[in-house]
Write a protein that holds these residues in place. Structure first.
Motif, PDB file in Angstrom:
ATOM      1  N   UNK A 189      -6.804   5.281   7.811  1.00 44.33           N
ATOM      2  CA  UNK A 189      -7.884   4.661   7.032  1.00 44.33           C
ATOM      3  C   UNK A 189      -7.250   4.034   5.801  1.00 44.33           C
ATOM      4  N   UNK A 190      -7.818   2.917   5.360  1.00 44.12           N
ATOM      5  CA  UNK A 190      -7.358   2.221   4.164  1.00 44.12           C
ATOM      6  C   UNK A 190      -8.516   2.055   3.204  1.00 44.12           C
ATOM      7  N   UNK A 191      -8.240   2.273   1.936  1.00 40.43           N
ATOM      8  CA  UNK A 191      -9.226   2.058   0.879  1.00 40.43           C
ATOM      9  C   UNK A 191      -8.470   1.748  -0.396  1.00 40.43           C
ATOM     10  N   UNK A 192      -9.176   1.307  -1.414  1.00 42.31           N
ATOM     11  CA  UNK A 192      -8.544   0.945  -2.682  1.00 42.31           C
ATOM     12  C   UNK A 192      -9.021   1.867  -3.790  1.00 42.31           C
ATOM     13  N   UNK A 193      -8.120   2.109  -4.738  1.00 45.19           N
ATOM     14  CA  UNK A 193      -8.528   2.852  -5.927  1.00 45.19           C
ATOM     15  C   UNK A 193      -9.294   1.896  -6.852  1.00 45.19           C
ATOM     16  N   UNK A 194      -9.859   2.381  -7.942  1.00 39.55           N
ATOM     17  CA  UNK A 194     -10.646   1.499  -8.808  1.00 39.55           C
ATOM     18  C   UNK A 194      -9.863   0.331  -9.402  1.00 39.55           C
ATOM     19  N   UNK A 213      -5.412  -0.819  -6.082  1.00 41.80           N
ATOM     20  CA  UNK A 213      -4.245  -0.383  -5.325  1.00 41.80           C
ATOM     21  C   UNK A 213      -4.687   0.115  -3.953  1.00 41.80           C
ATOM     22  N   UNK A 214      -4.050  -0.379  -2.905  1.00 38.68           N
ATOM     23  CA  UNK A 214      -4.410  -0.005  -1.537  1.00 38.68           C
ATOM     24  C   UNK A 214      -3.711   1.294  -1.139  1.00 38.68           C
ATOM     25  N   UNK A 215      -4.481   2.193  -0.528  1.00 40.00           N
ATOM     26  CA  UNK A 215      -3.959   3.461  -0.030  1.00 40.00           C
ATOM     27  C   UNK A 215      -4.218   3.560   1.465  1.00 40.00           C
ATOM     28  N   UNK A 216      -3.250   4.111   2.192  1.00 43.61           N
ATOM     29  CA  UNK A 216      -3.427   4.438   3.603  1.00 43.61           C
ATOM     30  C   UNK A 216      -3.210   5.931   3.762  1.00 43.61           C
ATOM     31  N   UNK A 217      -4.178   6.595   4.341  1.00 43.74           N
ATOM     32  CA  UNK A 217      -4.047   8.002   4.690  1.00 43.74           C
ATOM     33  C   UNK A 217      -4.006   8.050   6.209  1.00 43.74           C
ATOM     34  N   UNK A 218      -3.019   8.768   6.744  1.00 44.25           N
ATOM     35  CA  UNK A 218      -2.882   8.802   8.200  1.00 44.25           C
ATOM     36  C   UNK A 218      -2.560  10.201   8.668  1.00 44.25           C
ATOM     37  N   UNK A 219      -2.694  10.416   9.963  1.00 47.63           N
ATOM     38  CA  UNK A 219      -2.377  11.697  10.596  1.00 47.63           C
ATOM     39  C   UNK A 219      -1.988  11.429  12.040  1.00 47.63           C
ATOM     40  N   UNK A 241       0.857  -1.184   0.000  1.00 46.99           N
ATOM     41  CA  UNK A 241       0.000   0.000   0.000  1.00 46.99           C
ATOM     42  C   UNK A 241       0.892   1.232   0.000  1.00 46.99           C
ATOM     43  N   UNK A 242       0.291   2.372  -0.330  1.00 49.32           N
ATOM     44  CA  UNK A 242       1.003   3.642  -0.238  1.00 49.32           C
ATOM     45  C   UNK A 242       0.026   4.680   0.253  1.00 49.32           C
ATOM     46  N   UNK A 243       0.543   5.824   0.657  1.00 48.90           N
ATOM     47  CA  UNK A 243      -0.318   6.878   1.162  1.00 48.90           C
ATOM     48  C   UNK A 243       0.496   8.077   1.560  1.00 48.90           C
ATOM     49  N   UNK A 244      -0.098   8.879   2.425  1.00 44.32           N
ATOM     50  CA  UNK A 244       0.557  10.108   2.838  1.00 44.32           C
ATOM     51  C   UNK A 244       0.137  10.422   4.272  1.00 44.32           C
ATOM     52  N   UNK A 245       1.014  11.152   4.973  1.00 45.12           N
ATOM     53  CA  UNK A 245       0.710  11.622   6.319  1.00 45.12           C
ATOM     54  C   UNK A 245       0.165  13.047   6.185  1.00 45.12           C
ATOM     55  N   UNK A 246      -1.076  13.224   6.576  1.00 40.95           N
ATOM     56  CA  UNK A 246      -1.754  14.514   6.493  1.00 40.95           C
ATOM     57  C   UNK A 246      -1.776  15.188   7.857  1.00 40.95           C
TER      58      UNK A 246
END
Length: 138
Positions: free
Chosen positions: A114-119, A122-128, A72-77
């Motif tokens: 939170x984790x969710x997938x694009x269409x 691909x798994x995304x994690x957004x965190x803070x 997965x990939x994501x960003x720290x907000x």
């Protein structure tokens, strides 16, 4: 060390879907593109959606009572931006792999995630973090 934006290229099944998801739902500005790829400004980082299929890896790892999708990939907000994104995703009816939650409560590194997938899967994690200084806390 000076922090620099990261670059990540990943497969998608359909560029129009990727444009709608990353550009529309997540609000990422579009950069350069071709008939086979699209650059997006992913919170100051460069991600590139390339035609080439869906994410085939559905493995997971147990972390704090959740099965975390790998890879997965994501960003720290900021916490404020994370909450606003969570509200936007919930309002859009997003199917979450892991609903917006607080992980590692009361421990170093406590974080909203939170984790969710694009269409394309691909798994995304957004965190803070309430305290950004705890990003690498043990």
């Amino acid at each position: 060390m000076t922090l620099r934006p990261f670059h990540l290229a990943f497969p998608v099944r359909d560029l129009a879907e990727a444009r709608s998801f990353y550009g529309g739902l997540l609000g990422c500005a579009e950069g350069r593109s071709s008939d086979e790829w699209i650059d997006f400004d992913f919170y100051g980082n460069q991600i590139v959606a390339h035609t080439g299929g869906e994410s085939g890896d559905r493995a997971s790892n147990p972390v704090d009572g959740h099965d975390i999708p790998v890879p997965h990939f994501g960003v720290v907000l900021t916490m404020e931006d994370w909450q606003a994104l969570a509200e936007r995703l919930v309002a859009a009816g997003t199917e979450f792999a892991i609903e917006p939650t607080i992980r590692f409560k009361g421990q170093p590194g406590e974080q909203a995630t939170m984790f969710f997938r694009d269409p394309s899967g691909n798994a995304l994690e957004m965190k803070a973090f309430a305290d950004d200084a705890k990003l690498f806390a043990r």
